[in-house]
Design an enzyme around this catalytic site. Structure first.
Site: not given
Ligand SMILES: NC(=O)C1=CN([C@@H]2O[C@H](COP(=O)(O)OP(=O)(O)OC[C@H]3O[C@@H](n4cnc5c(N)ncnc54)[C@H](OP(=O)(O)O)[C@@H]3O)[C@@H](O)[C@H]2O)C=CC1
Ligand SMILES: O=C1O[C@H](COP(=O)(O)O)[C@@H](O)[C@H](O)[C@H]1O
Length: 498
Positions: A343, A180, A146, A233, A92, A338, A50, A214, A238
């Protein structure tokens, strides 16, 4: 090694491209696929977020992120090829009108893969917006991250929202542990080796341990993590997925539904844990201050943005039981947390002890054989066996020694690069293979089991036990096994650190 096969051209739309997951994992994985020549030359990558950004600014951000997250130097030839595919669209995602901007970037005659790397609460809005823009047809595949929802009820709502626009055959629920290498190797180990296939049940196996430790904390994700906790989580997805692959019956074939049918049966056979047995079967903890890898780290309640009264668990240990013929009486101990010392993720299968000890001088009781599957790091497989120590002593005083048959992937397959799980899974989506993705009924069954535990914790009025960061979790997690005469497998990583 450069692959010869060329794949079909894809429009890969990455919703949430500015987020943590996209930056750390998804964009680097797409680059690696390109480097391995696994993307069709006509495939495109369209980032959606966005914030206002030109294509040049987007490319610059990707480059900066690669410097941090690629884990190797950027190959300039691949980089130039990769950025030629890339585009950026500001949308958006809660505003259906905005999605028409996508139309100029996608070609409806090609397969479109839409990766929802956003909070699941907006998955419904994403589907509606795409529908509004008229870009949905049967060639579109959607990838859902997830955890889907926060419990069974909310996951049903989200799955229903997506199902309004997409058939189950178009939906790829990702659990990156299924990508994996060593998790996949479980299927090979079990079904390609008769020594394991014929010894894989309650007659031969005493118990199973699955540990996913972790060393990181919540990495600035308080807002997400405090609502989730380690149960939602890590365990609901997993760890339960790993458990299903260890416990499932042989599938008829390796096609998606044969495997997923068998995994579902395991989830359905999991004995419920509720208020009547919660204290016997589970331990939960929350990390306090401590030292990890020699560095002082804050406790969970001192993390940025923390709510000081939070009772969210960062560590879980569970004694799971599977009520079916194969696994009657075999506990599956699951442990994840955690801020543990390292790890390290491992599956340990403890075989039953020999019924009688012929060698009583060496060992009062013979130690059991163990199969250790090291998921990460130092991926590999290890079998503990008893050997005779060489020597000419008489039969009656034969010395025995416990030894390891150790297969380390990095040594055995020194010429092969171990791909990140996301690379493997992105390629599977592009090829339209759902075998490594979680079906809706699996996700919902996993929630049923996890919800019951989370509810029981809520009603117990007990706070999670605090454990010092850099230790293996609350003392009670040792008790969970000790009261049954067992102990957690002492990881090699830990042994090396002593
Ligand atoms: N991060 C991780 O290691 C992991 C994440 N996940 C899952 O992946 C998904 C994403 O996680 P993560 O990347 O950490 O989350 P983030 O909050 O870092 O990123 C989410 C993204 O979605 C965008 N977004 C949210 N709402 C809107 C909206 N209304 N319009 C446009 N863009 C929007 C955000 O934009 P903006 O940057 O502008 O806010 C951002 O780019 C989640 O479902 C999470 O549970 C699963 C496993 C591991
Ligand atoms: O999905 C998730 O996984 C990571 C751990 O993944 P790994 O591949 O590094 O073992 C975890 O840290 C995170 O909290 C969770 O959302």
């Amino acid at each position: 090694m450069v692959a010869e096969k060329k794949y079909e051209p894809i429009d890969f739309v990455l919703f949430g491209t500015a987020g943590d997951l996209a930056r750390r994992k998804l964009l680097p994985s797409l680059y690696q696929l390109d480097k391995a020549n696994l993307l069709h030359e006509g495939s495109k990558v369209i980032g959606v977020a966005r914030r206002e950004m030109s294509k040049d600014e987007y490319v610059e951000t990707i480059r900066t992120n690669f410097e941090s997250f690629l884990g190797e130097a950027v190959c300039e030839e691949t980089w130039l090829r990769f950025i030629a595919r890339v585009d950026y669209v500001k949308i958006d995602m809660t505003e259906p009108e905005d999605y028409s901007k996508l139309c100029a970037h996608v070609d409806k005659s090609r397969v479109m893969v839409c990766y929802f790397a956003t909070p699941p609460s907006i998955f419904g809005a994403l589907c509606k917006g795409m529908d509004h823009a008229g870009v949905i047809d049967e060639s579109v595949r959607v990838v859902l991250e997830k955890p889907i929802g926060n419990d069974l009820a909310s996951s049903i709502v989200i799955n229903d929202q997506v199902a309004e626009f997409f058939d189950e055959k178009q939906i790829y629920r990702i659990d990156h542990y299924l990508g994996k290498e060593t998790v996949l190797n479980l299927i090979a180990l079990r079904f390609a080796n008769s020594i394991f296939a014929t010894n894989w049940d309650h007659n031969c196996i005493d118990h199973v341990q699955v540990s996913v430790a972790e060393s990181v904390g919540i990495e600035g994700r308080w807002g997400y993590f405090d609502d989730a906790g380690q149960m939602r989580d890590m365990v609901q997805n997993h760890l339960l997925q790993i458990l299903t692959l260890i416990a499932m019956e042989p599938p008829a074939t390796l096609d998606a539904d044969s495997i997923r049918d068998e995994k579902l049966k395991v989830l359905k056979a999991l004995r419920p844990i509720n208020s009547s047995n919660i204290n016997d079967k589970t331990v939960r903890g929350q990390y306090g201050t401590g030292f990890v890898a020699g560095k002082e780290v804050p406790g969970y309640l001192d993390e940025p943005d923390a709510n000081q009264k939070s009772a969210t668990e960062t560590f879980v240990a569970i004694k799971a039981e599977i009520d079916n013929w194969r696994w009657a009486g075999v506990p599956f101990y699951l442990r994840t947390g955690k801020r543990l010392p390292a790890k390290v993720s491992e599956i340990v299968i403890y075989f039953k002890r020999q019924p009688h000890n012929l060698f009583s001088d060496s060992f009062s009781t013979l130690p059991p054989n163990k199969l250790v599957i090291r998921l990460q790091p130092d991926e590999g497989v290890e079998v503990t066996v008893m050997n005779k120590v060489p020597g000419i002593a008489s039969m009656g005083s034969m010395d025995l020694q416990k030894s390891q048959l150790d297969l380390s992937f990095s040594e055995e397959f020194a010429d092969s690069r171990i791909a990140d799980a996301y690379e493997k899974l992105l390629l599977e989506v592009m090829q339209g293979n759902q075998a490594l993705f979680v079906r809706r009924d699996e996700v919902e069954q996993a929630w049923r089991w996890a919800d019951s535990i989370i509810d029981a914790w809520k009603h117990s009025n007990e706070a999670p036990e605090t454990y010092q960061s850099g230790t293996w979790g609350p003392v009670s997690s040792i008790g969970l096994l000790a009261k049954e005469g067992r102990s957690w497998y002492e990881s090699k990583i830990k042994r090396k650190r002593k």
